[in-house]
Design a protein around this motif. Sequence first.
Motif, mmCIF file in Angstrom:
data_model
loop_
_atom_site.group_PDB
_atom_site.id
_atom_site.type_symbol
_atom_site.label_atom_id
_atom_site.label_comp_id
_atom_site.label_asym_id
_atom_site.label_seq_id
_atom_site.Cartn_x
_atom_site.Cartn_y
_atom_site.Cartn_z
ATOM 1 N N ARG A 168 0.472 -1.245 0.260
ATOM 2 C CA ARG A 168 0.074 -0.504 -0.101
ATOM 3 C C ARG A 168 1.225 1.364 -0.273
ATOM 4 O O ARG A 168 2.127 1.329 0.667
ATOM 5 C CB ARG A 168 -0.921 -0.374 1.242
ATOM 6 N N ASN A 169 0.494 2.202 -0.790
ATOM 7 C CA ASN A 169 0.987 3.776 -0.934
ATOM 8 C C ASN A 169 2.397 3.500 -1.469
ATOM 9 O O ASN A 169 3.332 4.418 -1.266
ATOM 10 C CB ASN A 169 1.241 3.880 0.531
ATOM 11 N N LYS A 170 2.875 2.583 -1.973
ATOM 12 C CA LYS A 170 4.287 2.330 -2.622
ATOM 13 C C LYS A 170 3.772 2.606 -4.310
ATOM 14 O O LYS A 170 2.512 2.139 -4.949
ATOM 15 C CB LYS A 170 4.520 1.062 -2.337
ATOM 16 N N THR A 171 4.431 2.435 -6.032
ATOM 17 C CA THR A 171 4.489 2.608 -6.403
ATOM 18 C C THR A 171 5.121 0.843 -7.203
ATOM 19 O O THR A 171 6.372 1.110 -6.798
ATOM 20 C CB THR A 171 4.973 3.756 -7.493
ATOM 21 N N THR A 172 4.672 0.238 -8.007
ATOM 22 C CA THR A 172 5.616 -0.804 -8.354
ATOM 23 C C THR A 172 5.605 -0.580 -9.932
ATOM 24 O O THR A 172 4.504 0.016 -10.470
ATOM 25 C CB THR A 172 4.974 -2.268 -8.627
ATOM 26 N N PRO A 219 -9.565 7.262 -7.186
ATOM 27 C CA PRO A 219 -9.109 5.659 -6.777
ATOM 28 C C PRO A 219 -8.094 5.684 -5.366
ATOM 29 O O PRO A 219 -7.059 6.853 -5.582
ATOM 30 C CB PRO A 219 -8.339 5.310 -7.705
ATOM 31 N N LYS A 220 -8.024 4.646 -4.713
ATOM 32 C CA LYS A 220 -6.477 5.014 -3.807
ATOM 33 C C LYS A 220 -5.889 3.761 -4.656
ATOM 34 O O LYS A 220 -5.094 3.379 -3.759
ATOM 35 C CB LYS A 220 -7.601 4.684 -2.581
ATOM 36 N N LEU A 221 -6.184 2.844 -5.539
ATOM 37 C CA LEU A 221 -5.316 1.903 -6.400
ATOM 38 C C LEU A 221 -5.469 2.091 -7.692
ATOM 39 O O LEU A 221 -6.110 2.125 -8.177
ATOM 40 C CB LEU A 221 -5.847 0.803 -5.201
ATOM 41 N N MET A 222 -4.164 2.232 -8.437
ATOM 42 C CA MET A 222 -4.660 2.621 -9.504
ATOM 43 C C MET A 222 -3.418 1.546 -10.341
ATOM 44 O O MET A 222 -2.332 1.330 -10.328
ATOM 45 C CB MET A 222 -4.408 3.941 -10.086
ATOM 46 N N PHE A 223 -3.707 1.550 -11.444
ATOM 47 C CA PHE A 223 -3.103 0.479 -13.368
ATOM 48 C C PHE A 223 -3.464 1.144 -13.707
ATOM 49 O O PHE A 223 -3.977 1.418 -14.559
ATOM 50 C CB PHE A 223 -4.294 -0.780 -12.896
ATOM 51 N N ASP A 265 4.027 14.898 -19.181
ATOM 52 C CA ASP A 265 4.847 15.570 -17.594
ATOM 53 C C ASP A 265 3.715 15.709 -17.156
ATOM 54 O O ASP A 265 3.636 15.382 -15.882
ATOM 55 C CB ASP A 265 5.290 16.901 -18.204
ATOM 56 N N ARG A 266 2.654 16.045 -17.184
ATOM 57 C CA ARG A 266 1.015 16.839 -16.933
ATOM 58 C C ARG A 266 0.891 15.375 -16.193
ATOM 59 O O ARG A 266 0.901 15.289 -15.247
ATOM 60 C CB ARG A 266 0.472 16.870 -18.157
ATOM 61 N N LEU A 267 0.357 14.075 -17.117
ATOM 62 C CA LEU A 267 0.453 13.175 -16.303
ATOM 63 C C LEU A 267 1.301 12.586 -14.898
ATOM 64 O O LEU A 267 0.366 12.313 -13.846
ATOM 65 C CB LEU A 267 0.006 11.767 -16.985
ATOM 66 N N ILE A 268 2.220 12.834 -15.802
ATOM 67 C CA ILE A 268 3.376 12.328 -14.593
ATOM 68 C C ILE A 268 3.068 13.409 -13.186
ATOM 69 O O ILE A 268 2.922 12.788 -12.005
ATOM 70 C CB ILE A 268 4.987 12.755 -15.072
ATOM 71 N N ASN A 269 2.490 14.615 -13.478
ATOM 72 C CA ASN A 269 2.871 15.397 -12.149
ATOM 73 C C ASN A 269 1.680 15.064 -11.410
ATOM 74 O O ASN A 269 1.397 15.087 -10.016
ATOM 75 C CB ASN A 269 2.457 16.546 -12.580
ATOM 76 N N ILE A 270 0.388 14.300 -12.026
ATOM 77 C CA ILE A 270 -0.997 14.017 -11.306
ATOM 78 C C ILE A 270 -0.625 12.999 -10.090
ATOM 79 O O ILE A 270 -0.541 12.639 -9.413
ATOM 80 C CB ILE A 270 -1.936 13.526 -12.157
ATOM 81 N N LYS A 328 -0.691 12.144 -6.822
ATOM 82 C CA LYS A 328 -1.631 11.311 -5.845
ATOM 83 C C LYS A 328 -0.334 10.808 -5.257
ATOM 84 O O LYS A 328 -1.171 9.817 -4.151
ATOM 85 C CB LYS A 328 -2.455 10.819 -7.036
ATOM 86 N N GLN A 329 0.327 10.384 -5.590
ATOM 87 C CA GLN A 329 1.660 9.653 -4.463
ATOM 88 C C GLN A 329 1.085 10.106 -3.265
ATOM 89 O O GLN A 329 1.448 9.503 -2.020
ATOM 90 C CB GLN A 329 2.541 9.424 -5.309
ATOM 91 N N ARG A 330 1.196 11.164 -3.176
ATOM 92 C CA ARG A 330 1.316 12.162 -1.982
ATOM 93 C C ARG A 330 1.080 11.852 -0.822
ATOM 94 O O ARG A 330 0.610 11.773 0.461
ATOM 95 C CB ARG A 330 1.721 13.645 -2.298
ATOM 96 N N GLU A 331 -0.715 11.483 -1.645
ATOM 97 C CA GLU A 331 -1.758 11.585 -0.683
ATOM 98 C C GLU A 331 -2.227 9.657 -0.897
ATOM 99 O O GLU A 331 -3.252 9.711 0.226
ATOM 100 C CB GLU A 331 -3.533 11.718 -1.815
ATOM 101 N N GLY A 332 -0.766 8.676 -1.113
ATOM 102 C CA GLY A 332 -0.997 7.555 -0.172
ATOM 103 C C GLY A 332 -1.613 6.654 -1.302
ATOM 104 O O GLY A 332 -2.571 6.264 -0.755
ATOM 105 N N CYS A 333 -1.828 7.143 -2.492
ATOM 106 C CA CYS A 333 -2.177 6.488 -4.143
ATOM 107 C C CYS A 333 -1.321 5.754 -3.988
ATOM 108 O O CYS A 333 -0.209 5.785 -4.585
ATOM 109 C CB CYS A 333 -2.664 7.168 -4.907
#
Length: 244
Positions: free
Chosen positions: A29-33, A160-164, A178-183, A187-192
């Motif tokens: 949870r809260n990590k990006t793979t 969502p709290k989990l995005m694929f 870049d715009r999507l990367i910033n989004i 969301k990573q900072r919000e815990g997604c």
Amino acid sequence: MSVIIELNNVSFSAQQGIVVNDISMMFKRNKTTAIVGPSGGGKSTVLKLAAGLLVPNNGNVYYEGKSISHMNRGENGDFRRNCSFVFQDSALWANMDLFSILELPLKIHFPSMTAKERKSRINAVTEKVGYKKKLTVRPAYLSMGEQKLIAFARALLCEPKLMFLDEWTESLDENAADRLINIVRSKQREGCTFLFISHDMRLIIDLADYVAVIIDGKVSAMAPKEEIISDLLLNDFIKIGIAS
Ligand SMILES: Nc1ncnc2c1ncn2[C@@H]1O[C@H](COP(=O)(O)OP(=O)(O)OP(=O)(O)O)[C@@H](O)[C@H]1O
Ligand SMILES: [Mg+2]
């Protein structure tokens, strides 16, 4: 650190044979793979299995400890509302206009939302991803990059709290990417939690906490990004098709 998605001895076969071969993986949870690997290696199939969009022939997929295939209607509804998926080919409904495509998940997951609230949510997410054209047209009128933007907007709609995300910056120019990367960063900072597939080293280095390498339907490595990147020479990355 809690596990949000777990694949346990999961296999998936299609007509021409085994696509995913007895894999076990855990996503925190809260990590990006970042999932990487050569074309046709099974990355998209693994992502769809992890999201419960494909049913494994063997093994189980768990979301917050519950087997996805054994969830009751209510549990499945919660799971679906909390997750979103950007497909490699965008997968927008061909026979609907963009506004209706975006309205559908809101109607399903937030039935008490008014038409005005839906419109304002749709306007907010399309603006966020940088889509500026009409929403009255069907997907066939859009470029591949524009379709990706709408697919990404659809994935943001229900917060969502989990995005694929499957090849989610492919076909986009650098500004749009870049715009999507910033989004994603925000969301990573919000815990997604994110599970994404990409061939773009910049994205992997910028955003991932963990990297999983999938080759021939098997997990050939899964470790913190720094370990994987120092373990594999750049040549290896080029060979497995993730350096761009
Ligand atoms: N539902 C299906 N029916 C038949 N074959 C399938 C199905 N799903 C996947 N495959 C096959 O499984 C293999 C892996 O496909 P997958 O799309 O998962 O690869 P990938 O790693 O995402 O590739 P790419 O980088 O090109 O997107 C391919 O050979 C594909 O043809
Ligand atoms: Mg794929």
